[in-house]
Design a protein around this motif. Structure first.
Motif, PDB file in Angstrom:
ATOM      1  N   TYR A  70      44.760  28.429  33.539  1.00  0.00           N
ATOM      2  CA  TYR A  70      44.246  29.703  34.027  1.00  0.00           C
ATOM      3  C   TYR A  70      42.792  29.937  33.628  1.00  0.00           C
ATOM      4  O   TYR A  70      42.228  30.996  33.892  1.00  0.00           O
ATOM      5  CB  TYR A  70      45.105  30.862  33.506  1.00  0.00           C
ATOM      6  CG  TYR A  70      46.551  30.748  33.929  1.00  0.00           C
ATOM      7  CD1 TYR A  70      46.996  31.327  35.109  1.00  0.00           C
ATOM      8  CD2 TYR A  70      47.470  30.039  33.159  1.00  0.00           C
ATOM      9  CE1 TYR A  70      48.324  31.208  35.513  1.00  0.00           C
ATOM     10  CE2 TYR A  70      48.797  29.916  33.551  1.00  0.00           C
ATOM     11  CZ  TYR A  70      49.219  30.507  34.725  1.00  0.00           C
ATOM     12  OH  TYR A  70      50.529  30.392  35.121  1.00  0.00           O
ATOM     13  N   SER A  71      42.174  28.973  32.984  1.00  0.00           N
ATOM     14  CA  SER A  71      40.801  29.140  32.507  1.00  0.00           C
ATOM     15  C   SER A  71      39.802  29.124  33.662  1.00  0.00           C
ATOM     16  O   SER A  71      39.988  28.437  34.672  1.00  0.00           O
ATOM     17  CB  SER A  71      40.444  28.040  31.509  1.00  0.00           C
ATOM     18  OG  SER A  71      41.221  28.145  30.334  1.00  0.00           O
ATOM     19  N   ASP A  72      38.707  29.889  33.500  1.00  0.00           N
ATOM     20  CA  ASP A  72      37.596  29.892  34.441  1.00  0.00           C
ATOM     21  C   ASP A  72      36.405  29.180  33.812  1.00  0.00           C
ATOM     22  O   ASP A  72      36.326  29.027  32.589  1.00  0.00           O
ATOM     23  CB  ASP A  72      37.170  31.329  34.787  1.00  0.00           C
ATOM     24  CG  ASP A  72      38.275  32.109  35.485  1.00  0.00           C
ATOM     25  OD1 ASP A  72      38.973  31.509  36.319  1.00  0.00           O
ATOM     26  OD2 ASP A  72      38.414  33.308  35.203  1.00  0.00           O
ATOM     27  N   ASP A  74      33.093  29.910  32.735  1.00  0.00           N
ATOM     28  CA  ASP A  74      32.331  31.119  32.418  1.00  0.00           C
ATOM     29  C   ASP A  74      30.855  30.773  32.254  1.00  0.00           C
ATOM     30  O   ASP A  74      30.455  30.124  31.279  1.00  0.00           O
ATOM     31  CB  ASP A  74      32.860  31.752  31.129  1.00  0.00           C
ATOM     32  CG  ASP A  74      34.277  32.280  31.296  1.00  0.00           C
ATOM     33  OD1 ASP A  74      34.638  32.665  32.429  1.00  0.00           O
ATOM     34  OD2 ASP A  74      35.025  32.297  30.301  1.00  0.00           O
ATOM     35  N   ASN A 103      31.239  38.156  42.311  1.00  0.00           N
ATOM     36  CA  ASN A 103      32.524  37.537  41.954  1.00  0.00           C
ATOM     37  C   ASN A 103      33.628  37.907  42.929  1.00  0.00           C
ATOM     38  O   ASN A 103      34.528  37.103  43.203  1.00  0.00           O
ATOM     39  CB  ASN A 103      32.932  37.938  40.534  1.00  0.00           C
ATOM     40  CG  ASN A 103      32.228  37.111  39.463  1.00  0.00           C
ATOM     41  OD1 ASN A 103      31.821  35.986  39.704  1.00  0.00           O
ATOM     42  ND2 ASN A 103      32.069  37.689  38.287  1.00  0.00           N
ATOM     43  N   ASN A 107      34.744  33.188  46.294  1.00  0.00           N
ATOM     44  CA  ASN A 107      35.826  32.537  45.573  1.00  0.00           C
ATOM     45  C   ASN A 107      35.483  31.056  45.450  1.00  0.00           C
ATOM     46  O   ASN A 107      36.019  30.210  46.152  1.00  0.00           O
ATOM     47  CB  ASN A 107      37.154  32.735  46.310  1.00  0.00           C
ATOM     48  CG  ASN A 107      38.321  32.148  45.542  1.00  0.00           C
ATOM     49  OD1 ASN A 107      38.262  31.974  44.333  1.00  0.00           O
ATOM     50  ND2 ASN A 107      39.385  31.815  46.258  1.00  0.00           N
ATOM     51  N   SER A 109      35.140  27.518  43.463  1.00  0.00           N
ATOM     52  CA  SER A 109      35.788  26.760  42.400  1.00  0.00           C
ATOM     53  C   SER A 109      35.261  25.330  42.396  1.00  0.00           C
ATOM     54  O   SER A 109      34.776  24.828  43.407  1.00  0.00           O
ATOM     55  CB  SER A 109      37.315  26.759  42.577  1.00  0.00           C
ATOM     56  OG  SER A 109      37.679  26.123  43.788  1.00  0.00           O
ATOM     57  N   VAL A 113      38.972  24.870  39.659  1.00  0.00           N
ATOM     58  CA  VAL A 113      38.729  25.851  38.593  1.00  0.00           C
ATOM     59  C   VAL A 113      37.702  26.865  39.080  1.00  0.00           C
ATOM     60  O   VAL A 113      36.605  26.493  39.521  1.00  0.00           O
ATOM     61  CB  VAL A 113      38.217  25.163  37.308  1.00  0.00           C
ATOM     62  CG1 VAL A 113      37.926  26.197  36.232  1.00  0.00           C
ATOM     63  CG2 VAL A 113      39.243  24.153  36.817  1.00  0.00           C
ATOM     64  N   GLU A 114      38.046  28.148  39.009  1.00  0.00           N
ATOM     65  CA  GLU A 114      37.167  29.197  39.507  1.00  0.00           C
ATOM     66  C   GLU A 114      35.942  29.378  38.612  1.00  0.00           C
ATOM     67  O   GLU A 114      35.991  29.150  37.403  1.00  0.00           O
ATOM     68  CB  GLU A 114      37.923  30.523  39.623  1.00  0.00           C
ATOM     69  CG  GLU A 114      38.981  30.517  40.707  1.00  0.00           C
ATOM     70  CD  GLU A 114      39.586  31.887  40.926  1.00  0.00           C
ATOM     71  OE1 GLU A 114      39.083  32.871  40.342  1.00  0.00           O
ATOM     72  OE2 GLU A 114      40.565  31.981  41.688  1.00  0.00           O
ATOM     73  N   VAL A 115      34.850  29.811  39.243  1.00  0.00           N
ATOM     74  CA  VAL A 115      33.598  30.069  38.534  1.00  0.00           C
ATOM     75  C   VAL A 115      33.407  31.577  38.391  1.00  0.00           C
ATOM     76  O   VAL A 115      33.500  32.319  39.372  1.00  0.00           O
ATOM     77  CB  VAL A 115      32.395  29.461  39.281  1.00  0.00           C
ATOM     78  CG1 VAL A 115      31.094  29.780  38.552  1.00  0.00           C
ATOM     79  CG2 VAL A 115      32.571  27.949  39.438  1.00  0.00           C
ATOM     80  N   GLU A 116      33.155  32.030  37.161  1.00  0.00           N
ATOM     81  CA  GLU A 116      32.864  33.439  36.887  1.00  0.00           C
ATOM     82  C   GLU A 116      31.458  33.524  36.297  1.00  0.00           C
ATOM     83  O   GLU A 116      31.121  32.773  35.376  1.00  0.00           O
ATOM     84  CB  GLU A 116      33.868  34.019  35.897  1.00  0.00           C
ATOM     85  CG  GLU A 116      35.252  34.269  36.486  1.00  0.00           C
ATOM     86  CD  GLU A 116      35.330  35.566  37.294  1.00  0.00           C
ATOM     87  OE1 GLU A 116      34.499  36.470  37.055  1.00  0.00           O
ATOM     88  OE2 GLU A 116      36.206  35.661  38.164  1.00  0.00           O
TER      89      GLU A 116
END
Length: 244
Positions: A70-72, A74, A103, A107, A109, A113-116
């Motif tokens: 579940y990590s982004d 960051d 954000n 969407n 990734s 893995v998603e980028v925040e």
């Protein structure tokens, strides 16, 4: 207890950095770095502060051994808020709004893995044990593999208490029969969400990323309970405008 300890090890601490992004010498994948830099520069340009950025950094669990599914990624863009306006709180609020809009509109990734993205004042202390400068292409603070001692029973107990509260609240929302019920349940939802936020915040400030409260939060996220309380909040908001 043994099963939860195994769950903790598998979910919250790993014996290497994420293999999608780091090699066995803890060097970041060049393509991932370039993509993250491109994203950060685009966001900064849209916010009108690109020329003020002093560094672009990767931090969080994907710059450490405690990543999960579940990590982004960051990405923090550093600048001196005073260079924008003497009212630093106004600058923080404005940039955070622009960050939030980006954000939510995008969407993006990398490797699933998603980028925040975040804007950070240069004077804001950053306590992360893993900190990588994307701009300079080097570690500012390389994480050390050091599995923490964790009271697994305490984490499990704290997480399960909140899980029960959310399960009970969900049942009550599904059986709400009046606007009075909805109003009461909205207060309960807000109370639980504040409890979770405070639990995590206090834990991070006191004991860092492996504090009991923060690990309980991650457990709640992994089991889907964080998503469920957010969904319940939205459902109750909608129920205000329809006949229960």
């Amino acid at each position: 207890m043994k099963s939860f300890k195994r769950f903790f090890t598998e979910q919250f601490y790993n014996d290497s950095l994420h293999p999608r992004f780091w090699d066995d010498q803890n060097q970041l994948d060049p393509e991932a770095r370039e993509t993250l830099l491109k994203i950060a520069k685009d966001v900064s340009e849209q916010a009108g502060v690109m020329d003020l950025i002093t560094d672009i950094q990767l931090t969080g669990s994907l710059a450490n051994y405690n990543y999960t599914d579940y990590s982004d990624l960051d990405v923090h863009m550093l600048l001196d808020f005073k260079d924008v306006n003497s009212d630093e709180e106004l600058v923080k609020s404005s940039l955070d709004g622009k960050r939030f809009v980006w954000n939510t509109r995008h969407n993006i990734s990398i490797g699933g893995v998603e980028v925040e993205v975040y804007f950070q004042d240069v004077d804001e202390p950053h306590m992360a044990s893993g900190l990588y400068s994307l701009l300079e292409g080097k570690w500012l603070r390389e994480p050390v593999y050091d599995p923490p001692e964790v009271d697994a029973a305490d984490v499990k107990t704290k997480a399960e208490q909140v899980e029960r509260d959310i399960d009970r609240l969900e049942q009550e929302v599904n059986s709400a029969e009046s606007s009075i019920d909805v109003e009461r349940l909205q207060l309960s939802t807000t109370k639980i969400r504040k409890k979770i936020t405070r639990m995590r915040k206090d834990s991070l400030e006191k004991d860092g990323e492996f504090g009991v409260g923060n690990l309980a939060f991650k457990s709640l996220r992994n089991t889907g309970h964080i998503g469920r309380i957010i969904d319940l909040d939205s459902k109750l908001y909608d129920m205000q405008f329809i006949s229960v």
